[in-house]
Design a protein around this motif. Structure first.
Motif, PDB file in Angstrom:
ATOM      1  N   VAL A 139     -21.673  -8.556   4.408  1.00 54.24           N
ATOM      2  CA  VAL A 139     -20.894  -8.516   5.758  1.00 54.24           C
ATOM      3  C   VAL A 139     -19.628  -9.184   5.430  1.00 54.24           C
ATOM      4  O   VAL A 139     -18.498  -8.913   6.154  1.00 54.24           O
ATOM      5  CB  VAL A 139     -21.572  -8.925   6.869  1.00 54.24           C
ATOM      6  N   SER A 140     -19.890 -10.470   5.048  1.00 60.24           N
ATOM      7  CA  SER A 140     -18.646 -11.420   5.039  1.00 60.24           C
ATOM      8  C   SER A 140     -17.823 -10.903   4.049  1.00 60.24           C
ATOM      9  O   SER A 140     -16.325 -11.246   4.377  1.00 60.24           O
ATOM     10  CB  SER A 140     -19.149 -12.838   4.645  1.00 60.24           C
ATOM     11  N   PHE A 179     -17.001  -7.731   3.641  1.00 60.31           N
ATOM     12  CA  PHE A 179     -16.003  -6.585   4.049  1.00 60.31           C
ATOM     13  C   PHE A 179     -15.189  -6.900   5.150  1.00 60.31           C
ATOM     14  O   PHE A 179     -14.044  -6.814   5.317  1.00 60.31           O
ATOM     15  CB  PHE A 179     -17.284  -5.347   4.562  1.00 60.31           C
ATOM     16  N   VAL A 180     -15.654  -8.211   5.870  1.00 60.85           N
ATOM     17  CA  VAL A 180     -14.746  -8.914   6.852  1.00 60.85           C
ATOM     18  C   VAL A 180     -13.572  -9.319   6.385  1.00 60.85           C
ATOM     19  O   VAL A 180     -12.446  -9.032   6.708  1.00 60.85           O
ATOM     20  CB  VAL A 180     -15.627  -9.920   7.821  1.00 60.85           C
ATOM     21  N   ARG A 181     -13.807 -10.008   4.984  1.00 63.81           N
ATOM     22  CA  ARG A 181     -12.673 -10.638   4.402  1.00 63.81           C
ATOM     23  C   ARG A 181     -11.534  -9.562   4.256  1.00 63.81           C
ATOM     24  O   ARG A 181     -10.561  -9.731   4.184  1.00 63.81           O
ATOM     25  CB  ARG A 181     -13.203 -11.509   3.124  1.00 63.81           C
ATOM     26  N   GLN A 182     -12.299  -8.542   3.257  1.00 58.65           N
ATOM     27  CA  GLN A 182     -11.330  -7.290   2.869  1.00 58.65           C
ATOM     28  C   GLN A 182     -10.579  -6.715   3.985  1.00 58.65           C
ATOM     29  O   GLN A 182      -9.158  -6.478   3.928  1.00 58.65           O
ATOM     30  CB  GLN A 182     -12.157  -6.516   2.094  1.00 58.65           C
ATOM     31  N   VAL A 183     -11.096  -6.633   5.079  1.00 58.63           N
ATOM     32  CA  VAL A 183     -10.537  -6.128   6.358  1.00 58.63           C
ATOM     33  C   VAL A 183      -9.434  -7.042   6.619  1.00 58.63           C
ATOM     34  O   VAL A 183      -8.183  -6.554   7.098  1.00 58.63           O
ATOM     35  CB  VAL A 183     -11.587  -5.819   7.441  1.00 58.63           C
ATOM     36  N   GLU A 184      -9.872  -8.225   6.779  1.00 55.59           N
ATOM     37  CA  GLU A 184      -8.601  -9.225   7.041  1.00 55.59           C
ATOM     38  C   GLU A 184      -7.518  -9.315   6.376  1.00 55.59           C
ATOM     39  O   GLU A 184      -6.310  -9.504   6.555  1.00 55.59           O
ATOM     40  CB  GLU A 184      -9.480 -10.629   7.530  1.00 55.59           C
ATOM     41  N   ASP A 185      -7.890  -9.337   5.132  1.00 48.28           N
ATOM     42  CA  ASP A 185      -6.570  -9.333   4.090  1.00 48.28           C
ATOM     43  C   ASP A 185      -5.815  -8.115   4.050  1.00 48.28           C
ATOM     44  O   ASP A 185      -4.579  -8.276   4.125  1.00 48.28           O
ATOM     45  CB  ASP A 185      -7.345  -9.443   2.641  1.00 48.28           C
ATOM     46  N   GLU A 186      -6.475  -7.039   4.532  1.00 47.76           N
ATOM     47  CA  GLU A 186      -5.637  -5.628   4.495  1.00 47.76           C
ATOM     48  C   GLU A 186      -5.035  -5.869   5.860  1.00 47.76           C
ATOM     49  O   GLU A 186      -3.583  -5.346   5.564  1.00 47.76           O
ATOM     50  CB  GLU A 186      -6.579  -4.735   4.190  1.00 47.76           C
ATOM     51  N   TYR A 187      -5.257  -6.042   6.706  1.00 44.43           N
ATOM     52  CA  TYR A 187      -4.870  -6.511   8.022  1.00 44.43           C
ATOM     53  C   TYR A 187      -3.423  -7.285   7.809  1.00 44.43           C
ATOM     54  O   TYR A 187      -2.502  -6.797   8.367  1.00 44.43           O
ATOM     55  CB  TYR A 187      -5.698  -6.955   9.211  1.00 44.43           C
ATOM     56  N   ARG A 188      -3.600  -8.358   7.322  1.00 47.40           N
ATOM     57  CA  ARG A 188      -2.513  -9.443   7.031  1.00 47.40           C
ATOM     58  C   ARG A 188      -1.466  -8.474   6.166  1.00 47.40           C
ATOM     59  O   ARG A 188      -0.205  -8.749   6.542  1.00 47.40           O
ATOM     60  CB  ARG A 188      -2.936 -10.437   6.392  1.00 47.40           C
ATOM     61  N   ARG A 189      -2.079  -7.653   5.063  1.00 43.33           N
ATOM     62  CA  ARG A 189      -0.863  -7.385   4.201  1.00 43.33           C
ATOM     63  C   ARG A 189      -0.188  -6.054   5.301  1.00 43.33           C
ATOM     64  O   ARG A 189       1.103  -5.978   4.891  1.00 43.33           O
ATOM     65  CB  ARG A 189      -1.952  -6.653   3.067  1.00 43.33           C
ATOM     66  N   ILE A 190      -0.636  -5.145   5.641  1.00 42.15           N
ATOM     67  CA  ILE A 190      -0.083  -4.060   6.478  1.00 42.15           C
ATOM     68  C   ILE A 190       1.022  -4.641   7.556  1.00 42.15           C
ATOM     69  O   ILE A 190       1.756  -3.905   8.031  1.00 42.15           O
ATOM     70  CB  ILE A 190      -0.835  -3.026   6.686  1.00 42.15           C
ATOM     71  N   ASN A 191       0.519  -5.837   8.004  1.00 46.25           N
ATOM     72  CA  ASN A 191       1.355  -6.344   9.025  1.00 46.25           C
ATOM     73  C   ASN A 191       2.263  -7.457   8.631  1.00 46.25           C
ATOM     74  O   ASN A 191       2.824  -8.278   9.592  1.00 46.25           O
ATOM     75  CB  ASN A 191       0.264  -6.925  10.260  1.00 46.25           C
ATOM     76  N   ALA A 192       2.447  -7.605   7.384  1.00 48.12           N
ATOM     77  CA  ALA A 192       3.406  -8.603   6.827  1.00 48.12           C
ATOM     78  C   ALA A 192       4.766  -8.869   7.330  1.00 48.12           C
ATOM     79  O   ALA A 192       5.280  -9.779   7.434  1.00 48.12           O
ATOM     80  CB  ALA A 192       3.422  -8.549   5.302  1.00 48.12           C
ATOM     81  N   TYR A 193       5.224  -7.703   7.584  1.00 53.32           N
ATOM     82  CA  TYR A 193       6.612  -7.475   8.258  1.00 53.32           C
ATOM     83  C   TYR A 193       6.920  -8.295   9.605  1.00 53.32           C
ATOM     84  O   TYR A 193       7.886  -8.907   9.884  1.00 53.32           O
ATOM     85  CB  TYR A 193       7.019  -6.069   8.591  1.00 53.32           C
ATOM     86  N   ASP A 194       5.613  -8.621  10.342  1.00 53.89           N
ATOM     87  CA  ASP A 194       5.952  -9.432  11.312  1.00 53.89           C
ATOM     88  C   ASP A 194       6.271 -10.818  11.275  1.00 53.89           C
ATOM     89  O   ASP A 194       6.755 -11.431  12.162  1.00 53.89           O
ATOM     90  CB  ASP A 194       4.317  -9.261  12.369  1.00 53.89           C
ATOM     91  N   HIS A 195       6.030 -11.144   9.880  1.00 53.07           N
ATOM     92  CA  HIS A 195       6.515 -12.650   9.722  1.00 53.07           C
ATOM     93  C   HIS A 195       7.558 -12.689   9.010  1.00 53.07           C
ATOM     94  O   HIS A 195       8.292 -13.780   8.579  1.00 53.07           O
ATOM     95  CB  HIS A 195       5.221 -13.158   8.834  1.00 53.07           C
ATOM     96  N   GLU A 196       8.303 -11.442   8.622  1.00 53.75           N
ATOM     97  CA  GLU A 196       9.574 -11.582   8.052  1.00 53.75           C
ATOM     98  C   GLU A 196      10.649 -11.959   9.208  1.00 53.75           C
ATOM     99  O   GLU A 196      10.755 -11.465   9.847  1.00 53.75           O
ATOM    100  CB  GLU A 196      10.109 -10.305   7.284  1.00 53.75           C
TER     101      GLU A 196
END
Length: 232
Positions: free
Chosen positions: A211-212, A214-231
């Motif tokens: 479980v941990s 899959f949670v980590r992988q989802v969170e990593d992918e979430y940060r990756r696809i929303n990275a533009y928000d921090h640019e």
């Protein structure tokens, strides 16, 4: 005429590019572009499964514990593995027989009528609770619909599952699984990329299968696809 593969490619591409659906009674109200600018992209989670498959049951039980931890970061979909076959009852040959096809259809109909996974996931989890050989029977479907807070008849689920609409949903789902290139139940996909498989045992899970993990992988992918928000 475009081939089914190209049609599926277009559908999947459009799904990722299209504006996100907003809150409404039927789930079909599009949000305006100015609202989208302030929103985060969600991670697409797909589980490629077969409703009577023990591997799918194990996989879904792990995700039953994973989902609450990433609920605000994902969309969730079940994709069904089978073989298109015009001679078969539903136009699909399922590995565990026609009753499994019926179970697949029941789950697809439930998700189509209630697109929010928080509504249809309890139905799937309920079906997994008992003997898998009974998944697909109408008695189990009726009782699990009640557990999920829905009425099998009044909410239109029975007519969908027993009619051509349900069979069409199954054929469409099998075509999507073929397009994605998934053949093993259960395959876990994040944004249409296979990250883990349970086929007798966990396989091809380079980043883990707990479980941990899959949670980590989802969170990593979430940060990756929303990275533009921090640019800036």
């Amino acid at each position: 005429m475009l081939s089914s593969t190209w049609l599926l490619a277009g559908l999947l591409a459009s799904a990722h590019a299209a504006p996100r659906l907003g809150p409404s009674n039927n789930g079909l109200t599009f949000q305006s572009p100015d609202r989208l600018a302030d929103e985060k992209q969600l991670v697409s989670v797909k589980l490629a499964v077969m409703s009577q498959c023990p591997d799918a049951q194990i996989c879904e039980q792990v995700w039953d514990k994973t989902i609450p931890k990433v609920a605000d970061k994902i969309t969730l979909e079940l994709v069904y593995i089978g073989k298109l076959d015009q001679r078969s009852k539903y136009g699909v040959k399922c590995m565990h027989g026609e009753l499994e096809c019926a179970g697949n259809i029941q789950q697809l109909c439930f998700a189509r009528h209630f697109p929010n996974y928080k509504e249809w996931w309890p139905f799937v989890s309920c079906q997994n609770y008992g003997s898998l050989k009974n998944v697909g029977t109408e008695s189990v479907a009726r009782s699990c619909a009640k557990v999920a807070g829905k009425d099998w008849d009044a909410d239109g689920l029975a007519s969908c599952a027993s009619g051509e609409r349900g069979a069409r949903l199954l054929r469409e789902s099998v075509r999507i699984a073929e397009y994605l290139g998934v053949e093993k139940s259960c395959s876990v996909l994040l944004n249409d990329r296979v990250i883990c498989i349970h086929d007798g045992t966990w396989k091809s899970c380079s980043e883990g299968h707990e479980v941990s993990d899959f949670v980590r992988q989802v969170e990593d992918e979430y940060r990756r696809i929303n990275a533009y928000d921090h640019e800036a």
